[in-house]
Write an enzyme that holds these catalytic residues in place. Structure first.
Site, PDB file in Angstrom:
ATOM      1  N   THR A   1      20.103 -24.192 -14.874  1.00  0.00           N
ATOM      2  CA  THR A   1      19.571 -23.163 -13.979  1.00  0.00           C
ATOM      3  C   THR A   1      18.788 -22.116 -14.783  1.00  0.00           C
ATOM      4  O   THR A   1      18.534 -21.020 -14.295  1.00  0.00           O
ATOM      5  CB  THR A   1      20.704 -22.456 -13.196  1.00  0.00           C
ATOM      6  OG1 THR A   1      21.643 -21.944 -14.147  1.00  0.00           O
ATOM      7  CG2 THR A   1      21.410 -23.408 -12.260  1.00  0.00           C
ATOM      8  N   HIS A  41       6.373 -22.295 -34.765  1.00  0.00           N
ATOM      9  CA  HIS A  41       5.094 -22.802 -34.244  1.00  0.00           C
ATOM     10  C   HIS A  41       3.950 -22.655 -35.254  1.00  0.00           C
ATOM     11  O   HIS A  41       3.188 -23.587 -35.484  1.00  0.00           O
ATOM     12  CB  HIS A  41       4.690 -22.038 -32.978  1.00  0.00           C
ATOM     13  CG  HIS A  41       5.749 -22.009 -31.919  1.00  0.00           C
ATOM     14  ND1 HIS A  41       6.588 -23.058 -31.678  1.00  0.00           N
ATOM     15  CD2 HIS A  41       6.101 -21.049 -31.021  1.00  0.00           C
ATOM     16  CE1 HIS A  41       7.397 -22.761 -30.677  1.00  0.00           C
ATOM     17  NE2 HIS A  41       7.139 -21.537 -30.272  1.00  0.00           N
ATOM     18  N   LYS A  50       2.338  -9.968 -29.277  1.00  0.00           N
ATOM     19  CA  LYS A  50       2.477  -9.878 -27.820  1.00  0.00           C
ATOM     20  C   LYS A  50       1.707  -8.652 -27.342  1.00  0.00           C
ATOM     21  O   LYS A  50       1.478  -7.711 -28.102  1.00  0.00           O
ATOM     22  CB  LYS A  50       3.951  -9.761 -27.450  1.00  0.00           C
ATOM     23  CG  LYS A  50       4.745 -11.031 -27.778  1.00  0.00           C
ATOM     24  CD  LYS A  50       5.918 -11.199 -26.860  1.00  0.00           C
ATOM     25  CE  LYS A  50       6.714 -12.454 -27.169  1.00  0.00           C
ATOM     26  NZ  LYS A  50       6.140 -13.664 -26.560  1.00  0.00           N
ATOM     27  N   ASP A  96      31.536 -24.811 -16.194  1.00  0.00           N
ATOM     28  CA  ASP A  96      31.413 -23.749 -17.189  1.00  0.00           C
ATOM     29  C   ASP A  96      31.438 -24.447 -18.549  1.00  0.00           C
ATOM     30  O   ASP A  96      32.501 -24.879 -19.007  1.00  0.00           O
ATOM     31  CB  ASP A  96      32.594 -22.778 -17.026  1.00  0.00           C
ATOM     32  CG  ASP A  96      32.619 -21.742 -18.140  1.00  0.00           C
ATOM     33  OD1 ASP A  96      31.700 -21.757 -18.979  1.00  0.00           O
ATOM     34  OD2 ASP A  96      33.572 -20.934 -18.165  1.00  0.00           O
TER      35      ASP A  96
HETATM   36  C1  BG6 Z   1       8.015 -19.505 -27.430  1.00  0.00           C
HETATM   37  C2  BG6 Z   1       8.320 -18.080 -27.798  1.00  0.00           C
HETATM   38  O1  BG6 Z   1       8.559 -20.388 -28.362  1.00  0.00           O
HETATM   39  O2  BG6 Z   1       6.610 -19.677 -27.391  1.00  0.00           O
HETATM   40  C3  BG6 Z   1       7.678 -17.134 -26.815  1.00  0.00           C
HETATM   41  O3  BG6 Z   1       9.720 -17.898 -27.805  1.00  0.00           O
HETATM   42  C4  BG6 Z   1       6.206 -17.393 -26.722  1.00  0.00           C
HETATM   43  O4  BG6 Z   1       7.922 -15.781 -27.182  1.00  0.00           O
HETATM   44  C5  BG6 Z   1       5.972 -18.855 -26.430  1.00  0.00           C
HETATM   45  O5  BG6 Z   1       5.696 -16.604 -25.675  1.00  0.00           O
HETATM   46  C6  BG6 Z   1       4.490 -19.190 -26.468  1.00  0.00           C
HETATM   47  O6  BG6 Z   1       4.321 -20.492 -26.016  1.00  0.00           O
HETATM   48  P1  BG6 Z   1       2.973 -20.933 -25.368  1.00  0.00           P
HETATM   49  O7  BG6 Z   1       3.137 -22.397 -25.141  1.00  0.00           O
HETATM   50  O8  BG6 Z   1       2.803 -20.143 -24.103  1.00  0.00           O
HETATM   51  O9  BG6 Z   1       1.926 -20.615 -26.358  1.00  0.00           O
END
Ligand code: BG6
Length: 478
Positions: free
Chosen positions: A14, A234, A322, A87
């Site tokens: 969920t 990433h 951000k 749970d």
């Molecule tokens: C996530 C992060 O792994 O990747 C987020 O925790 C971020 O904070 C997101 O916003 C970005 O992913 P995408 O695919 O929108 O670039």
């Protein structure tokens, strides 16, 4: 169609990840005939009947599925989805889950831990209490632990319980179309393959800017920050794909990426003030579940070096944040100038929101003039509807790889460990030297102080690459 009958068991059924990403991805797999007879069990604490749960995911899938939503198809798909209330922090309740499994004759489990890492241990203990369940695969999401020590411990536990070949550490960036494309662009064009080195390249930038703030994830984000949330996973994946040597039949992509991580210039050889800038957007401390005196960075920019014969002294600039006013992710390769009278060639790999590639190059100005002007070849892959429709979403692609048992686009533990150690050391060094956490206004590209990282006057941060004003949402379902 996949022949095996798997049972995809989602802990966190969920949660936002399941609603927004996993269910639409599974629906897309069903629509493209890749799901076969695989069953999906969504586990959650809330009291829902199957019908209630189906109604909830109807809305999410309708909104987020890649292809045009078809309610008849959804009604077929949903027959394979069950909701199971439990749970998962209570060990006793796994007896019921295992009975449920046996009663329904469910086999080949793929456990998706779409929950915070503090639950990984409990879930593993619960499901491994039954011998049959251990034959399954496990998919885990970052953060793989709240600290490196915890991540190590959890990783060992999972590997001991399920076998390392059954652990799938997902990084959804590795499912993105243009990130998959980096290898082909680099190695399948002699033009680039021959010039992808310090002789021809001046610098490489990796930029991942986001329009959104922390939204509802304040409590997680305030402990992570931009370095752990975006860079460690990433962006290090992208950096290593851009910088690695060519993989071959004997050396996998992951092994090549690990070589790059090992060759990162050690933190103690960097001048930290000229290598890292951390900043926070104004108003961040007022976000829900964020500490009022938080020093967490929502923005990070850095300059790194890879000490291999290929890259001798070439800077790699990374920038992510951000609330930077736009959502944009690009890899920008700036080549050396052929003379001081002309502009540099630039190759831009556009990862999102639009996918494509552009190349800036010099030519004589058309007409009588002998001046040299710069021009651009620009290919927008996702502007072509056929490409958009035929390109699987990141989660869809990775879930399918896991169903097929293909580990090649999942992270190895060594990758996580090396990038975690490196980023942690970088941040520690920054804090030890008492470098400030700068601030920047919301909806701006970040603090000006990032210019300090640039090597010399000839280097500059690349401006926005969005060349057409179409937004991703304008393209959906067209
Ligand atoms: C996530 C992060 O792994 O990747 C987020 O925790 C971020 O904070 C997101 O916003 C970005 O992913 P995408 O695919 O929108 O670039």
């Amino acid at each position: 169609m996949n022949g095996m009958n798997n049972t995809i068991v989602i802990f966190g059924g969920t949660g936002d990840l399941t609603y927004r990403k996993l269910m639409p991805a599974l629906y897309n797999l069903y629509q493209t005939n890749k799901l076969g007879k695989d069953r999906i069990i969504a586990i959650g604490r809330r009291k829902y009947t199957n019908e209630e749960y189906h109604k909830i995911i109807y809305n999410w899938i309708e909104r987020y599925a890649r292809m045009k939503f078809n309610s008849d198809l959804f009604n077929d798909f949903i027959k394979q989805v069950d909701y199971y209330e439990m749970d998962f922090t209570n060990h006793e309740e796994y007896i019921g889950l295992i009975d449920y499994f046996n009663g329904k004759n469910l086999i080949n489990p793929i456990f998706y831990y779409a929950v915070a890492p503090q639950y990984f241990c409990t879930i593993t203990d619960g499901i491994t209490a039954s011998k049959n369940c251990c034959d399954g695969k496990v998919i885990i999401e970052k953060p793989f632990g709240n600290s490196l020590e915890e991540a190590r411990r959890l990783s060992k536990k999972l590997e001991d319980s399920f076998g390392s070949e059954n652990i799938y550490r997902i990084d959804h960036y590795l499912g993105k179309e243009m990130i998959r494309n980096i290898e082909s662009i680099r190695f399948d064009n002699l033009l680039f393959a021959n010039s992808w080195n310090f002789n021809s390249i001046e610098n490489i930038q990796i930029q991942a800017l986001e329009e959104v703030g922390v939204e509802t994830r304040g409590s997680y984000y305030d402990h992570a920050g931009a370095l752990k949330d975006m860079v460690q996973n990433h962006l290090m994946q992208i950096l290593t794909l851009v910088a690695m040597e060519r993989p071959n039949d004997l050396i996998t992509i992951q092994d090549r990426q690990i070589e790059v991580l090992k060759a990162l210039r050690p933190v103690n050889q960097l001048d930290i003030q000229d290598s890292l800038i951390l900043a926070q957007y104004e108003g961040y401390k007022d976000e829900d579940n964020v500490s009022k005196d938080s020093k967490t960075e929502t923005y990070a920019a850095m300059k790194l070096f890879i000490d291999t014969p290929r890259w001798k002294g070439i800077p790699f600039y990374i920038k992510t944040g951000k609330k930077t006013g736009s959502r944009e992710m690009n890899v920008i390769v700036t080549f050396k100038k052929s003379s001081s009278f002309v502009e540099a060639n630039k190759l831009v790999i556009k990862i999102q929101p639009l996918e494509g590639i552009s190349l800036k190059f010099n030519m004589k100005e058309p007409g009588e003039s002998e001046d040299i002007v710069q021009t651009e070849m620009d290919f927008c892959q996702s502007c072509i509807s056929k490409n958009r429709i035929n390109t699987p979403e990141a989660y869809e692609r990775l879930l399918f790889s896991c169903i097929q048992g293909d580990q090649s686009w999942f992270s190895k533990w060594d990758q996580i460990l090396l990038s975690w150690e490196y980023i942690e050391e970088l941040k520690e060094s920054y804090l030890e030297k008492e470098c400030p956490i700068y601030t920047y206004k919301q909806d701006t590209p970040g603090p000006d102080v990032v210019n300090r990282l640039l090597n010399d006057e000839s280097h500059e941060w690349e401006e926005s690459q969005l060349y057409c004003k179409l937004q991703e949402s304008d393209l959906l379902h067209k």
